[in-house]
Design a protein around this motif. Structure first.
Motif, PDB file in Angstrom:
ATOM      1  N   ALA A 107       0.683  -1.200   0.010  1.00 22.53           N
ATOM      2  CA  ALA A 107      -0.021  -0.037   0.115  1.00 22.53           C
ATOM      3  C   ALA A 107       0.777   1.165   0.121  1.00 22.53           C
ATOM      4  O   ALA A 107       0.645   2.025  -0.737  1.00 22.53           O
ATOM      5  CB  ALA A 107      -0.987  -0.006   1.101  1.00 22.53           C
ATOM      6  N   ALA A 108       2.063   1.289   0.766  1.00 19.34           N
ATOM      7  CA  ALA A 108       2.851   2.280   0.970  1.00 19.34           C
ATOM      8  C   ALA A 108       3.437   2.740  -0.461  1.00 19.34           C
ATOM      9  O   ALA A 108       3.635   3.628  -0.827  1.00 19.34           O
ATOM     10  CB  ALA A 108       3.708   2.281   2.091  1.00 19.34           C
ATOM     11  N   GLU A 109       3.893   1.485  -0.957  1.00 23.12           N
ATOM     12  CA  GLU A 109       4.605   1.694  -2.442  1.00 23.12           C
ATOM     13  C   GLU A 109       3.717   2.279  -3.490  1.00 23.12           C
ATOM     14  O   GLU A 109       3.964   3.045  -4.234  1.00 23.12           O
ATOM     15  CB  GLU A 109       4.970   0.152  -2.819  1.00 23.12           C
ATOM     16  N   LEU A 110       2.511   1.661  -3.467  1.00 20.89           N
ATOM     17  CA  LEU A 110       1.509   2.114  -4.445  1.00 20.89           C
ATOM     18  C   LEU A 110       1.108   3.656  -4.214  1.00 20.89           C
ATOM     19  O   LEU A 110       0.919   4.446  -5.137  1.00 20.89           O
ATOM     20  CB  LEU A 110       0.046   1.400  -4.336  1.00 20.89           C
ATOM     21  N   GLN A 111       1.116   4.375  -2.902  1.00 20.78           N
ATOM     22  CA  GLN A 111       0.813   5.669  -2.611  1.00 20.78           C
ATOM     23  C   GLN A 111       2.235   6.346  -3.137  1.00 20.78           C
ATOM     24  O   GLN A 111       1.863   7.519  -3.605  1.00 20.78           O
ATOM     25  CB  GLN A 111       0.853   6.006  -1.236  1.00 20.78           C
TER      26      GLN A 111
END
Length: 197
Positions: A107-111
């Protein structure tokens, strides 16, 4: 146990590879026992990486067609590779619980990606992990090889069968099929990079 049997292996969570703000993020499944778990870099030193890196090089996403070790000089261009699960799973098969546990990292990477980024999911587990990380219902976005999903956040999710030894040797995924999917990702990335009039 792996560290005892193979003291020279990375045998730890495998970090993503490539620019954090790349317009293409490739999401694999989990580190392979003798691939990323050994080398410390996604898809490096295992069978699945042969087709992946050869194809990325053919479409201008990689500086060379082979990945043998973390220090082999390979550089990704406009592309980043990560996994739904960060550590080697038991028996090389990630359980749903492991995918859930690691989902915050994805999720953090996608953000961190550009607004119109392309996400290539290698297999249904990776596809579902991306949807979970974006808090989207899996039933609304079905996995299918070559499927393209325009997501509400402006990203495009593209699906491919995983480039595993099993899938390529059984013919479920041919090199031509994989080349076509990565070629489509290249076209989507290039179209977004063109100046808007």
């Amino acid at each position: 146990m792996v560290r005892q049997a193979h003291p020279d292996y990375h045998a730890a969570p495998v970090p993503p590879f490539g620019d954090a703000a790349a317009p293409l993020l490739i999401v694999g499944l989990a580190p392979g026992m003798h691939g990323a778990n050994r080398t410390g870099r996604p898809f490096t030193g295992d069978y699945a990486g042969i087709l992946l890196y050869r194809t990325l090089h053919a479409h201008g996403f990689g500086s060379q067609p082979e990945a043998t070790a973390a220090d082999d000089g390979l550089v990704l261009q406009g592309c980043r590779i990560t996994n739904a699960v960060k550590c080697l799973p038991p028996e090389n098969k990630p359980a749903t619980e492991e995918v859930r546990t690691c989902n915050g990292y994805l999720a953090a990477e996608l953000q961190g990606l550009p607004a119109a980024a392309v996400v290539l999911a290698l297999g249904q587990v990776a596809h579902n992990a991306v949807l979970r990380a974006l808090e989207l219902r899996q039933s609304a976005w079905r996995f299918g090889h070559g499927a393209e999903h325009a997501l509400p956040n402006g990203m495009t999710l593209v699906d491919s069968y995983h480039c595993s030894r099993y899938n390529t040797q059984t013919g479920r995924l041919t090199e031509a099929m994989f080349q076509a999917v990565v070629g489509r990702c290249r076209a989507l990335v290039d179209a977004d990079a063109e100046p808007q009039h």
